[in-house]
Design a protein around this motif. Sequence first.
Motif, mmCIF file in Angstrom:
data_model
loop_
_atom_site.group_PDB
_atom_site.id
_atom_site.type_symbol
_atom_site.label_atom_id
_atom_site.label_comp_id
_atom_site.label_asym_id
_atom_site.label_seq_id
_atom_site.Cartn_x
_atom_site.Cartn_y
_atom_site.Cartn_z
ATOM 1 N N ARG A 391 -22.756 17.290 -52.989
ATOM 2 C CA ARG A 391 -23.408 16.819 -54.306
ATOM 3 C C ARG A 391 -22.707 15.366 -54.521
ATOM 4 N NH1 ARG A 391 -22.577 22.392 -58.069
ATOM 5 N NH2 ARG A 391 -24.092 23.534 -56.859
ATOM 6 N N ILE A 392 -21.717 14.782 -53.653
ATOM 7 C CA ILE A 392 -21.192 13.356 -53.949
ATOM 8 C C ILE A 392 -21.835 12.530 -52.875
ATOM 9 C CG2 ILE A 392 -19.140 12.410 -54.139
ATOM 10 C CD1 ILE A 392 -17.594 14.871 -54.311
ATOM 11 N N LEU A 393 -22.453 11.549 -53.292
ATOM 12 C CA LEU A 393 -22.971 10.572 -52.039
ATOM 13 C C LEU A 393 -21.983 9.830 -51.483
ATOM 14 C CD1 LEU A 393 -25.326 8.822 -51.156
ATOM 15 C CD2 LEU A 393 -24.894 7.113 -53.139
ATOM 16 N N PHE A 394 -20.814 9.462 -51.917
ATOM 17 C CA PHE A 394 -19.737 8.937 -51.017
ATOM 18 C C PHE A 394 -18.434 9.297 -51.795
ATOM 19 C CE2 PHE A 394 -20.993 5.481 -53.578
ATOM 20 C CZ PHE A 394 -19.880 4.659 -53.973
ATOM 21 N N SER A 395 -17.172 9.073 -50.858
ATOM 22 C CA SER A 395 -15.787 9.232 -51.475
ATOM 23 C C SER A 395 -14.801 8.560 -50.760
ATOM 24 C CB SER A 395 -15.550 10.807 -51.261
ATOM 25 O OG SER A 395 -15.651 11.305 -50.185
ATOM 26 N N PHE A 396 -13.788 8.468 -51.377
ATOM 27 C CA PHE A 396 -12.719 7.891 -50.600
ATOM 28 C C PHE A 396 -11.050 8.226 -50.957
ATOM 29 C CE2 PHE A 396 -9.504 4.207 -51.092
ATOM 30 C CZ PHE A 396 -9.220 3.887 -49.464
ATOM 31 N N ALA A 397 -10.484 8.374 -50.061
ATOM 32 C CA ALA A 397 -9.003 8.938 -50.190
ATOM 33 C C ALA A 397 -8.169 8.034 -49.740
ATOM 34 C CB ALA A 397 -8.862 10.441 -49.337
ATOM 35 N N ARG A 420 -19.328 5.737 -60.625
ATOM 36 C CA ARG A 420 -19.250 6.873 -61.233
ATOM 37 C C ARG A 420 -19.392 8.323 -60.649
ATOM 38 N NH1 ARG A 420 -21.343 5.013 -67.341
ATOM 39 N NH2 ARG A 420 -20.153 3.039 -67.652
ATOM 40 N N ARG A 421 -20.377 8.969 -60.893
ATOM 41 C CA ARG A 421 -20.414 10.332 -60.447
ATOM 42 C C ARG A 421 -20.905 10.232 -59.042
ATOM 43 N NH1 ARG A 421 -23.266 14.176 -65.018
ATOM 44 N NH2 ARG A 421 -21.600 13.875 -66.702
ATOM 45 N N LYS A 422 -21.284 9.129 -58.418
ATOM 46 C CA LYS A 422 -21.862 9.132 -57.326
ATOM 47 C C LYS A 422 -20.622 9.202 -56.182
ATOM 48 C CE LYS A 422 -26.009 6.720 -58.556
ATOM 49 N NZ LYS A 422 -26.757 5.250 -58.251
ATOM 50 N N CYS A 423 -19.486 8.764 -56.553
ATOM 51 C CA CYS A 423 -18.444 8.495 -55.791
ATOM 52 C C CYS A 423 -17.091 9.255 -56.256
ATOM 53 C CB CYS A 423 -18.106 6.842 -55.616
ATOM 54 S SG CYS A 423 -16.487 6.621 -54.659
ATOM 55 N N LYS A 424 -16.356 9.950 -55.522
ATOM 56 C CA LYS A 424 -15.303 10.701 -55.947
ATOM 57 C C LYS A 424 -14.100 10.068 -55.128
ATOM 58 C CE LYS A 424 -12.863 15.132 -56.366
ATOM 59 N NZ LYS A 424 -13.129 16.644 -56.280
ATOM 60 N N LEU A 425 -12.992 9.606 -56.002
ATOM 61 C CA LEU A 425 -11.822 8.913 -55.676
ATOM 62 C C LEU A 425 -10.569 9.824 -55.521
ATOM 63 C CD1 LEU A 425 -10.449 6.256 -54.576
ATOM 64 C CD2 LEU A 425 -10.225 5.843 -57.201
ATOM 65 N N LEU A 426 -9.908 10.027 -54.562
ATOM 66 C CA LEU A 426 -8.739 10.443 -54.433
ATOM 67 C C LEU A 426 -7.352 9.590 -54.197
ATOM 68 C CD1 LEU A 426 -7.548 13.447 -54.410
ATOM 69 C CD2 LEU A 426 -7.793 13.591 -52.032
ATOM 70 N N CYS A 451 -18.196 9.182 -46.125
ATOM 71 C CA CYS A 451 -16.704 9.255 -46.444
ATOM 72 C C CYS A 451 -16.335 7.741 -45.850
ATOM 73 C CB CYS A 451 -15.854 10.041 -45.637
ATOM 74 S SG CYS A 451 -16.246 11.865 -46.211
ATOM 75 N N LEU A 452 -15.623 6.963 -47.030
ATOM 76 C CA LEU A 452 -15.310 5.481 -46.672
ATOM 77 C C LEU A 452 -14.150 5.491 -45.924
ATOM 78 C CD1 LEU A 452 -16.136 3.944 -50.121
ATOM 79 C CD2 LEU A 452 -17.661 4.554 -48.248
ATOM 80 N N GLN A 453 -14.084 4.541 -44.845
ATOM 81 C CA GLN A 453 -12.963 4.674 -43.851
ATOM 82 C C GLN A 453 -12.344 3.046 -43.620
ATOM 83 O OE1 GLN A 453 -11.266 7.235 -43.210
ATOM 84 N NE2 GLN A 453 -12.832 8.970 -43.569
ATOM 85 N N PRO A 454 -11.738 2.551 -44.774
ATOM 86 C CA PRO A 454 -11.544 0.880 -44.488
ATOM 87 C C PRO A 454 -10.113 0.995 -43.817
ATOM 88 C CG PRO A 454 -11.069 1.898 -46.676
ATOM 89 C CD PRO A 454 -11.785 3.028 -46.058
ATOM 90 N N PRO A 455 -9.858 -0.028 -43.197
ATOM 91 C CA PRO A 455 -8.426 -0.113 -42.517
ATOM 92 C C PRO A 455 -7.268 -0.142 -43.591
ATOM 93 C CG PRO A 455 -9.770 -1.957 -41.696
ATOM 94 C CD PRO A 455 -10.602 -1.391 -42.734
ATOM 95 N N GLY A 456 -6.062 0.274 -43.404
ATOM 96 C CA GLY A 456 -5.158 0.438 -44.373
ATOM 97 C C GLY A 456 -3.978 -0.317 -43.600
ATOM 98 N N ASP A 457 -2.894 0.212 -43.314
ATOM 99 C CA ASP A 457 -1.760 -0.562 -42.899
ATOM 100 C C ASP A 457 -1.970 -1.021 -41.313
ATOM 101 O OD1 ASP A 457 -0.257 -0.147 -44.829
ATOM 102 O OD2 ASP A 457 0.699 1.812 -44.072
ATOM 103 N N SER A 458 -2.826 -0.223 -40.858
ATOM 104 C CA SER A 458 -3.677 -0.695 -39.353
ATOM 105 C C SER A 458 -5.113 -0.468 -39.540
ATOM 106 C CB SER A 458 -2.874 0.080 -38.305
ATOM 107 O OG SER A 458 -3.182 1.248 -38.399
#
Length: 611
Positions: A391-397, A420-426, A451-458
């Motif tokens: 039910r969630i379009l995209f999310s990011f942890a 808003r409701r289209k995205c869930k943030l952890l 699921c969004l997967q941007p670079p982090g520390d690497s």
Amino acid sequence: MRAFRDDMGRPFMTIAACRNQSWFVCASFVLWFLLLCVYHSQFMVGKNLIALLGNHNPGIAVNVTKDSGSVDSVSLPKEITESSSTKLRDEGHHINVVFNDQSGDFNLRTKDVFGIQEHGIENFGQHSVSKKELEPYDHNDQARDLIENEAQSDKNLVEAVDPEKYIDQRIKSNSDSCLGKYIYVHDIPSKFYKDLLQKCGSLSNWTNMCDFASNSGLGPHLPNFERVYSNTGWFSTNQFLLEVIFHNRMKQYNCLTKDSSQASAIFVPYYAGLDVARYLWGSNMSMRDSGSLEIVKWLREKPEWNKMWGRDHFMVAGRITWDFRRWTDTDSEWGNKLMLLPESKNMTMLTIESSPWNSNDFAIPYPTYFHPSKDNEVFQWQNRMRRQRRRILFSFAGGPRPNLQSSIRNEIIDQCRTARRKCKLLECTSGPDKCHKPVFVMKMFQGSVFCLQPPGDSLTRRSIFDSILAGCIPVFFHPGSAYVQYLWHLRRDYTKYSVFIPAFDIKNGRVSIDSILQRIPRQKVVEMREGVIKLIPKVIYADPSSRLETLEDAFDIVVKGVLERVDTIRRDMREGKNTSFDYAEKVSWKYNLFGTVEEHEWDPFFERGKM
């Protein structure tokens, strides 16, 4: 008895005569019935009996399939007994028996003559057998003589039943099944692996690694109170325990050898990541380098090293490559210099994240929480992810990276909140840290389409593989996060399983993630999700205490990749070439992915200093 006569004086038939005639008719009928029964059951009785009752000879065709794959067809009499069949079975031959009634009234074909168990297949070595066994016969001696007589008239069958020749063939066949696949495991000193686990409390400044080191490196079993996981195969696995998991999987590898001269590749079970992790914070460079320098010195002194100067050796380092690439000899610089040592450059180094600008390390998947022990556990999980309601379009942890100027984490978080409701943030920085609790991460990913997967520390992150495991389509912002990393495990056509949005466009505010994802056609989304779900077996590491039957997991794919690479190097050395990887290391990502070093649209992503 008195005879009665009719009006013409002819005698009537007596009662006794009538009775005798009835018995004669009944006896005739019974005799013919018995003959008919014998005719239709001739395969259940001996040939001699049939010869007495009638000259009818059924044809029995026996196909004897040797391990070499050749098939010899001969005709054997019916008296072949169970003991004869057992003899051929024990000698390793696949026997296909065809009962062919020459009158055309009866045709019975059996797959095999030995028997079968579950799902119609039972393995005797490399041989499959039918579920129904032939009825046992009693004429063992006669059958043995008949087999010998028939074998003398057929040269191929003589070879088939010759025990000595078959044993030689069997040994050769077993050798051939591992030819080019043998791996020799160096018996390195225990301080390089076993002793590290015994001192598990000192492996990390922030985490007690003792619990995570249990169950062959898988960690404790995960409870399933919220029904987020399946009932078996789920563990609280630390992402840095790959060395232990891989080593324990290697112990179950089918083609291990104790003869190093027979090996196609040589594994060094050094826990490099666990070793350096003890000294990454607050220690001088000598302590960080000590283990690496000692292990390469130990390897150089072994005869196996001189065979190819280490080019047939490989090692797993369960941390990102940057933990092993310290360019200067200063205490303030991060990591040790394992990957920069001349010996390491000759070896194939396997890490959870490789360097796009160096050619001697290769990325393999981070460990996930799922470690199945049976194929069926994988199939059931895949089917469950296909049926999952999202039910969630995209999310990011994840959390922001304020100290990294090039990071797009802040922009990602802002766009998620705007949707808003289209995205869930952890979020991983404020409140209780749910990012390190599998139940929250997996529950969110299972309910998300993307699921969004941007670079982090690497460039890479474990979350990539958690999202794939959950059937969530990953959205990448840098080609170095996956596409140029996991070449053995992920499809080259990345559009089949992921979405790519250039990080430059996010940083400059030119695109909306919400708008891009909503414009993707529904059918395309379904196809990409199926592409993700099909990747699941390739990115998980099976439970080292068992073995999958038909599926190849991440470990199997790694071993195959290493063997192919070493074989290429060996061939080049035999032909007098320096190396097959004769190109500038700074463009190794391009050569490995595309096989060319020509200009590419991704070049700006790999300029030094850009994430």
